[in-house]
Design a protein around this motif. Structure first.
Motif, mmCIF file in Angstrom:
data_model
loop_
_atom_site.group_PDB
_atom_site.id
_atom_site.type_symbol
_atom_site.label_atom_id
_atom_site.label_comp_id
_atom_site.label_asym_id
_atom_site.label_seq_id
_atom_site.Cartn_x
_atom_site.Cartn_y
_atom_site.Cartn_z
ATOM 1 N N UNK A 10 0.832 -1.206 0.000
ATOM 2 C CA UNK A 10 0.000 0.000 0.000
ATOM 3 C C UNK A 10 0.866 1.255 0.000
ATOM 4 N N UNK A 11 2.039 1.180 0.645
ATOM 5 C CA UNK A 11 2.982 2.300 0.576
ATOM 6 C C UNK A 11 3.419 2.548 -0.867
ATOM 7 N N UNK A 12 3.627 1.472 -1.613
ATOM 8 C CA UNK A 12 3.998 1.632 -3.026
ATOM 9 C C UNK A 12 2.886 2.324 -3.800
ATOM 10 N N UNK A 13 1.635 1.931 -3.508
ATOM 11 C CA UNK A 13 0.491 2.563 -4.160
ATOM 12 C C UNK A 13 0.399 4.036 -3.805
ATOM 13 N N UNK A 14 0.938 4.406 -2.655
ATOM 14 C CA UNK A 14 0.917 5.802 -2.230
ATOM 15 C C UNK A 14 2.027 6.612 -2.873
ATOM 16 N N UNK A 15 3.253 6.070 -2.884
ATOM 17 C CA UNK A 15 4.411 6.882 -3.271
ATOM 18 C C UNK A 15 4.517 7.085 -4.780
ATOM 19 N N UNK A 16 4.161 6.079 -5.573
ATOM 20 C CA UNK A 16 4.343 6.204 -7.024
ATOM 21 C C UNK A 16 3.477 7.313 -7.631
ATOM 22 N N UNK A 17 2.193 7.432 -7.276
ATOM 23 C CA UNK A 17 1.404 8.560 -7.800
ATOM 24 C C UNK A 17 1.923 9.922 -7.337
ATOM 25 N N UNK A 18 2.439 10.000 -6.118
ATOM 26 C CA UNK A 18 2.995 11.271 -5.643
ATOM 27 C C UNK A 18 4.157 11.697 -6.528
#
Length: 629
Positions: A10-18
């Motif tokens: 879920x962290x990956x899902x957060x950081x990539x769009x940022x």
């Protein structure tokens, strides 16, 4: 707490769009909401640690902060040091001073407060501040300081009501965010009181034991929960924009989505996808990715004129490479190999490191700031980026009286009695608009001469559009001018000016149609030329060798907006003056005023020298159009 691979995913899902959003990659206008996902994850993990420790009477403040120090500080120190070293040798002194101030604020866990206080019309473009992204770290760090005290007190005194206390905290913080988002948008965006509900929402899962309580639900229901959560997150990514009020109710999309995915458990369908090894790995390096990506983006924009495509590949390559290196050379050695050291030693060493880094930032940023060794001519030009501190600023704008903050009730209100005073001996004209009207008021007054009383009705960020959807001091002033003041006074002419955007054209036409019913002498001033950085800084860098930098930094969309506005205003039979054409005759834009000073003091606000040059030609057009005698 038990490790969950899907939470790392879920962290990956957060950081990539940022990162994609900050790089300017299209198709994901709400990529900034990845930060809100991080908040929910942090709240879930941190509150779980605190609550379990409180219930079992094993919680130790020293041990808690030891883990936070080993996790957060080593990579942060390296990124700060690297950012400061590059800035010291390449940034102008004033820019480096600002960078050192933001570094100091970061080390004091208060960069969110720093950027809240320093973000504004005349503070320089926020997107060119290399440490801007640390605001979210400050919010989490402040949560780490406050939440152990609050939650341990609740566990020890009102354990049976802990869930209700969390719900009360969520409701209070969310309600505050909703109530103040339109009037104090920067406060709402940056500060903990209006962000606490996002972290507490994640914490509610751990404190209320929701995972255990929902364990009996069928796997099909959990799949549906996780898919709904993913759908809500995607709505945030694809539908939200910076034009919508945020965080407030719009942050519910990513936050509730993350809440549902975590609550659904690691066996739910979305969690299984998030548990795939490549996704988990990105999540494991997400902190380092986040730390490195923004300074790299900012410095690449400022100093490296790379072709589209090459620039993005370079940013991704550097960010990924440095994040991986940081993971293995810094994060893992400090976080795991030093875990055996006593909590007291780790916390003490961390405090010493913070003090040393802060002292270095303060010393080099202010006491020994000879950054870059720029020429005297470049430094003379660059000083105009601090225009707000110059005497001309107050003379030109009349801030706090006739030019006020159009959104906040805390600042001084517009002085109607003083600023809207008509003359019995001169012709009365009024200029209505935002800062792009205010920067012209003094110069137009001087150019028009003593027979014209030019009344200033200006407010920061305040488009002079009739009946806007939002309701704040800005709209109250505009509605009062159009609906009450102009009809009640003999006004010889109305000048409408603003930082126009394409979406303003349709409401401007409606405004002009309404305004013509109370005034038969109206003129519209078009948008001013804008740059990707502060013009004085661009001129300074160009003077010291970076050729054609000013021309390469022009925002060419302004010309398109100018042409569209001229055509739209013409359909209302209202005269139009192209400020763009005055500054950029034959599409060759002037960077310097006739007296050799920068034409603008930031991305597009005119200096008094620049405004006088523009006003001289604008008044000539006004006389030709018989707008003024």
């Amino acid at each position: 707490m038990k490790y969950r691979a899907d939470v790392d995913g879920l962290r990956a899902l957060a950081v990539l769009p940022v990162i994609a959003y900050h790089m300017g990659i299209g198709g994901i206008p709400g990529g900034f909401t990845g930060v809100d996902i991080f908040f929910v994850i942090s709240g879930y993990l941190i509150c779980g640690i605190i609550y379990q420790g409180g219930v079992t009477h094993t919680f130790s403040y020293l041990e808690f902060y030891k883990r936070r120090c080993l996790r957060i500080l080593p990579p942060l120190f390296v990124v700060l040091l690297s950012t400061l070293l590059f800035g010291y040798y390449h940034l102008l002194p004033a820019q480096f001073s600002d960078l050192s101030n933001s570094s100091l604020a970061t080390l004091l866990f208060s960069s969110n407060i720093f950027f809240w206080k320093t973000t504004g019309y005349f503070a320089g473009p926020a997107e060119l501040k290399p440490l801007l992204h640390t605001w979210s770290l400050a919010v989490e760090e402040q949560f780490y300081i406050v939440m152990p005290v609050v939650l341990l007190f609740v566990v020890r005194r009102f354990r049976q009501h802990a869930s209700r206390v969390m719900l009360l905290l969520i409701a209070a913080s969310l309600l505050l965010s909703i109530c103040v988002v339109t009037r104090k948008p920067t406060f709402t965006f940056y500060l903990l009181p209006t962000r606490a509900w996002e972290l507490a929402l994640g914490g509610l899962i751990a404190v209320a034991g929701l995972e255990a309580k929902l364990a009996k639900l069928s796997q099909g229901v959990k799949h549906l929960m996780s898919l709904t959560g993913l759908g809500l997150i995607m709505i945030g990514f694809l539908w939200l924009t910076t034009e919508k009020p945020f965080p407030a109710w719009n942050a519910l999309w990513p936050c509730v989505g993350s809440f549902l995915i975590i609550l659904a458990g690691e066996r739910a369908i979305v969690s299984r996808l998030l548990s795939l090894k490549p996704v988990v790995y990105i999540g494991m390096i997400s902190y380092c990715l986040y730390l490195w990506h923004w300074p790299i983006i900012v410095y690449s924009r400022m100093f490296f004129n790379l072709a589209p495509g090459i620039r993005e590949l370079t940013i991704v390559g550097l960010t990924l490479g440095l994040a991986v290196a940081s993971r293995y050379l810094i994060e893992i050695p400090f976080r795991y190999r030093l875990a055996g050291f006593s909590s007291r030693k780790i916390v003490t060493a961390s405090v010493v490191g913070l003090v040393l880094m802060a002292s270095g930032s303060l010393y080099k940023g202010h006491l020994s700031n000879n950054a870059g060794q720029f020429s005297s001519e470049a430094l003379m030009l660059a000083q105009y980026s601090q225009y707000k501190e110059m005497p001309d600023f107050d003379y030109q704008y009349r801030p706090g009286r006739c030019f006020v903050d159009g959104k906040s009730e805390e600042d001084k209100p517009f002085d109607r009695d003083y600023c809207l005073k008509t003359s019995a001996t001169a012709k009365n004209y009024v200029i209505i608009g935002d800062s792009h009207a205010a920067h012209l008021w003094r110069a137009l007054s001087l150019a028009a001469g003593e027979g014209i009383n030019l009344i200033q009705a200006t407010s920061a960020g305040c488009k002079p559009l009739y009946r806007q959807s939002l309701h704040n001091p800005c709209t109250e002033l505009v509605d009062y001018l159009y609906g009450n003041w102009i009809p009640a006074h003999h006004i010889d002419g109305v000048i409408v000016s603003a930082r126009w955007l394409p979406q303003d054209i349709a409401p401007l036409k409606a405004t002009l149609a309404q305004l013509k019913s109370v005034s038969d002498n109206i003129i519209v001033l078009g948008p001013t030329i804008e740059y990707t950085e502060a013009l004085p800084d661009l001129l300074a860098y160009q003077t010291d060798g970076r050729k054609d930098l000013v021309a390469a930094s022009i925002d060419h969309s302004i010309k398109t907006t100018d042409v569209a506005m001229r055509q739209a205003v013409a359909t209302e039979n209202v005269p139009y003056i192209s400020i763009y054409a005055i500054i950029c005759p034959h599409d060759v834009c002037r960077g310097l005023a006739s007296d050799g000073h920068p034409l603008s003091n930031d991305y597009g606000h005119l200096t008094l020298s620049g405004a006088k040059d523009v006003a001289k030609e604008a008044v000539q057009v006004m006389r030709q159009d018989k707008f003024i005698p």
